[in-house]
Design an enzyme around this catalytic site. Structure first.
Site, PDB file in Angstrom:
ATOM      1  N   LYS A 140       1.044   7.699   0.924  1.00 46.21           N
ATOM      2  CA  LYS A 140      -0.358   7.415   0.595  1.00 46.21           C
ATOM      3  C   LYS A 140      -1.261   8.617   0.880  1.00 46.21           C
ATOM      4  CE  LYS A 140       0.383   3.237  -0.898  1.00 46.21           C
ATOM      5  NZ  LYS A 140       1.820   3.202  -1.213  1.00 46.21           N
TER       6      LYS A 140
HETATM    7  C1  LIG Z   1      -0.224  -1.504  -4.946  1.00 49.67           C
HETATM    8  C2  LIG Z   1       0.418  -1.662  -3.610  1.00 49.67           C
HETATM    9  N1  LIG Z   1       0.130  -2.742  -2.868  1.00 49.67           N
HETATM   10  C3  LIG Z   1       0.662  -2.934  -1.655  1.00 49.67           C
HETATM   11  C4  LIG Z   1       1.531  -2.020  -1.118  1.00 49.67           C
HETATM   12  C5  LIG Z   1       2.117  -2.290   0.222  1.00 49.67           C
HETATM   13  O1  LIG Z   1       1.782  -1.299   1.151  1.00 49.67           O
HETATM   14  P1  LIG Z   1       2.579  -1.168   2.509  1.00 49.67           P
HETATM   15  O2  LIG Z   1       3.808  -0.377   2.235  1.00 49.67           O
HETATM   16  O3  LIG Z   1       1.623  -0.456   3.428  1.00 49.67           O
HETATM   17  O4  LIG Z   1       2.878  -2.541   2.978  1.00 49.67           O
HETATM   18  C6  LIG Z   1       1.867  -0.882  -1.830  1.00 49.67           C
HETATM   19  C7  LIG Z   1       2.804   0.087  -1.255  1.00 49.67           C
HETATM   20  O5  LIG Z   1       3.265   1.017  -1.817  1.00 49.67           O
HETATM   21  C8  LIG Z   1       1.296  -0.689  -3.106  1.00 49.67           C
HETATM   22  O6  LIG Z   1       1.603   0.390  -3.824  1.00 49.67           O
END
Ligand SMILES: Cc1ncc(COP(=O)(O)O)c(C=O)c1O
Length: 396
Positions: free
Chosen positions: A197
């Site tokens: 990210k």
């Molecule tokens: C659009 C989207 N939502 C939610 C997530 C979930 O994030 P996390 O890995 O921090 O749980 C991601 C992760 O890549 C994502 O790309």
């Protein structure tokens, strides 16, 4: 292709010369902060998490920010705290990561998909309105790749049908739309600090909200359901008994993660500018090739430049997107796919009866999209390598 020396800088190459997709920018201050956190032996949730929450809250201008261990946890608790549960429907897009939909399912609610626009790849407000039913409780827009959804009509629908808005801002730390920062349109915004990210803490997430009750509930639910400030129970103020007031979850962020976040957040604008520069360089270099480039950033909006996602013109090229993935990998360029649409995956097909053909725009995107490296850690020479490989692939 040049081999990048691994010299303590920010190499995004592994092995001989492979350019790793999504390799993060990591600088000395966070390395030192992590080490000092470990030396202090206070590694779990503590003062650094509080500082990161406060830094992020100020960056977004929200009343509350609560750090968690992922965006998935943030989405789950956001909906749970807002009272979404069995019998409720939540409308979201097929063009997202599975965790958006899984979080709805974890609350006991039913995900309802509304197709996307094929060029912005974001959920279509017209499709949302078609899916509103008496059971709809919330809309969950995902600001894909860092481009804000068309929030004016989405907010109009939310007002008209009295729906909650819970934003998936995993890609949208810096995004803005018509003067509003992503995560601040509706009730709760959910962010990710996963390694790929725009700023990262390894694993990590955050919710922002202006609602005192939601923030309070999410704090408690994220740490086993223990009563407020329970994390302080081992501090120098002496042992504190805690009360369990919910069957909560283990979703708290650790100080060792926040140790990265408090330095990364200081550079959020610098990293954004670098990614914007790379984005523009790619866009200029790829004009005229058999691909559909991401559309220009809409007026009065800010794109977070999280992903650069050309859509391959497979008809003109006469090759599939997967052929392109292999071709770029053979050139030592790491790639991603964001995403194969949710409804295509076996679990959801089996559980919700979704099938190919249900969301044609998402399928169109899903067959053509690929993501090129766009980390602030890329050198000019890395960017030149990506351009050379992408052009070669589409003109051979
Ligand atoms: C659009 C989207 N939502 C939610 C997530 C979930 O994030 P996390 O890995 O921090 O749980 C991601 C992760 O890549 C994502 O790309």
């Amino acid at each position: 292709m040049n081999r990048l020396a691994i010299d303590g800088g920010n190499p995004v190459r592994s092995g001989e010369s492979f350019l790793v997709f999504g390799s993060p920018m990591i600088e000395e201050p966070e390395i030192e902060e992590v080490v000092s956190c470990m030396r202090s032996r206070w590694i779990g949730t503590g003062p650094k998490v509080h500082q990161f929450e406060e830094d992020f809250r100020l960056y977004k201008g929200s009343k509350h920010a609560v750090a968690l261990n992922s965006c998935t946890a943030a989405l789950h608790l956001a909906m749970f705290a807002a009272g979404i549960g069995p019998g409720d429907e939540v409308i979201t897009t097929p063009m997202t990561f599975c965790s958006t939909v899984n979080a709805i399912i974890h609350c006991g609610a039913t995900p309802v998909l509304a197709d996307c626009d094929r060029l912005t790849m974001n959920i279509s407000p017209e499709e949302i309105e078609k899916k509103v039913s008496a059971k709809t409780k919330a809309i969950l827009p995902v600001h894909l790749a860092g481009r804000c959804c068309d929030m004016d009509p989405i907010m109009r629908i939310a007002r008209e049908y009295d729906l909650l808005i819970i934003e998936d801002c995993a890609h949208a730390i810096e995004s803005e739309y018509h003067g509003v920062k992503a995560g601040r349109f509706g009730d709760i915004g959910c962010f990710s600090f996963y390694v790929t990210k725009n700023i990262m803490t390894g694993e990590g997430g955050m919710i922002i909200t202006n609602d005192d009750r939601y923030a309070g509930r999410i704090k408690v639910l994220g740490l086993h359901g223990l009563s407020k400030d329970a994390w302080k129970r081992f501090s120098d103020e002496g042992y504190k008994h805690y009360q369990v007031i919910h069957a909560g979850y283990k979703y708290n962020m650790m100080d060792i993660q926040a140790a990265m976040g408090i330095h990364q957040i200081k550079r959020v604008d610098r990293y954004w500018k670098r990614r914007q520069e790379i984005w523009k360089t790619y866009s200029d270099a790829f004009t005229g090739l058999p691909c559909f480039l991401p559309p220009d950033v809409e007026p009065n909006t800010k794109h977070a430049y999280h992903l650069f996602t050309p859509l391959i013109d497979i008809d003109r090229l006469g090759k599939s997107r997967d052929w392109c993935l292999s071709a770029l990998t053979a050139e030592n360029i790491g790639v991603g796919v964001h995403y194969l649409p949710v409804h295509i995956h076996p679990f959801y097909r089996k559980t919700f009866g979704w099938k190919k053909g249900d969301f044609p725009e998402s399928e169109w995107v899903g067959e053509r999209t690929l993501s090129l490296p766009l980390s602030a850690a890329l050198t000019d020479s890395d960017v030149a390598d990506v351009i050379e490989a992408f052009r070669k692939m589409l003109t051979r």
